[in-house]
Design a protein around this motif. Structure first.
Motif, PDB file in Angstrom:
ATOM      1  N   VAL A   2       0.845  -1.197   0.000  1.00  0.00           N
ATOM      2  CA  VAL A   2       0.000   0.000   0.000  1.00  0.00           C
ATOM      3  C   VAL A   2       0.877   1.242   0.000  1.00  0.00           C
ATOM      4  CG1 VAL A   2      -1.710   1.317   1.290  1.00  0.00           C
ATOM      5  CG2 VAL A   2      -1.889  -1.175   1.189  1.00  0.00           C
ATOM      6  N   GLN A   3       0.518   2.204  -0.824  1.00  0.00           N
ATOM      7  CA  GLN A   3       1.233   3.470  -0.883  1.00  0.00           C
ATOM      8  C   GLN A   3       0.244   4.623  -0.899  1.00  0.00           C
ATOM      9  OE1 GLN A   3       3.588   2.899  -4.507  1.00  0.00           O
ATOM     10  NE2 GLN A   3       5.421   2.634  -3.266  1.00  0.00           N
ATOM     11  N   LEU A   4       0.704   5.767  -0.408  1.00  0.00           N
ATOM     12  CA  LEU A   4      -0.057   7.012  -0.501  1.00  0.00           C
ATOM     13  C   LEU A   4       0.654   7.922  -1.484  1.00  0.00           C
ATOM     14  CD1 LEU A   4      -0.837   7.780   3.262  1.00  0.00           C
ATOM     15  CD2 LEU A   4      -2.252   6.566   1.601  1.00  0.00           C
ATOM     16  N   VAL A   5      -0.094   8.456  -2.440  1.00  0.00           N
ATOM     17  CA  VAL A   5       0.499   9.293  -3.473  1.00  0.00           C
ATOM     18  C   VAL A   5      -0.259  10.616  -3.521  1.00  0.00           C
ATOM     19  CG1 VAL A   5       1.070   9.530  -5.905  1.00  0.00           C
ATOM     20  CG2 VAL A   5       1.201   7.285  -4.799  1.00  0.00           C
ATOM     21  N   GLU A   6       0.466  11.702  -3.222  1.00  0.00           N
ATOM     22  CA  GLU A   6      -0.132  13.034  -3.263  1.00  0.00           C
ATOM     23  C   GLU A   6       0.007  13.643  -4.653  1.00  0.00           C
ATOM     24  OE1 GLU A   6       1.955  12.891   0.886  1.00  0.00           O
ATOM     25  OE2 GLU A   6       2.368  12.253  -1.166  1.00  0.00           O
TER      26      GLU A   6
END
Length: 121
Positions: A2-6
């Motif tokens: 899982v990754q968070l990408v802004e």
């Protein structure tokens, strides 16, 4: 994984608006509280806004009435609408998820890589 990408950062004049997005990728069952933080040059990272999974929000005093946080749980995405931007709003904006439950993983304090916002006077 899982990754968070802004996304959504950029250069804007004082008084202008920007809308930041932070999308969680991967196989996700749930995300509880999500936050936006800001780190100005030479300063510590500070909390800007947070939103719970049921939509409860909180804001730093410095942005109340100008910034608005929202989320789309179906898209695992959190947004930050920033209005009436000031030069002191310049910095790198990061999103953070307090807890992410994935299909085969479990994350605490998951951070994105950040997106630069520059407000010119």
């Amino acid at each position: 994984q899982v990754q968070l990408v802004e996304s959504g950062g950029g250069l804007v004049q004082a008084g202008g608006s920007l809308r930041l997005s932070c999308a969680a990728s991967g196989s996700i069952f749930s995300i509880n509280v999500m936050h936006w933080y800001r780190q100005a040059p030479g300063k510590q990272r500070e909390l800007v806004a947070g939103i719970s999974s049921d939509g409860g929000t909180n804001y730093a005093d410095s942005v109340k009435g100008r910034f608005f946080i929202s989320r789309d749980n179906a898209k695992n995405t959190v947004y930050l609408q920033m209005n009436s931007l000031k030069p002191e709003g310049t910095g790198v904006y990061y999103c953070k998820a307090d807890r992410v439950i994935g299909r085969s993983s479990y994350y605490l304090d998951l951070w994105g890589q950040g997106t630069q916002v520059t407000v010119s006077s």
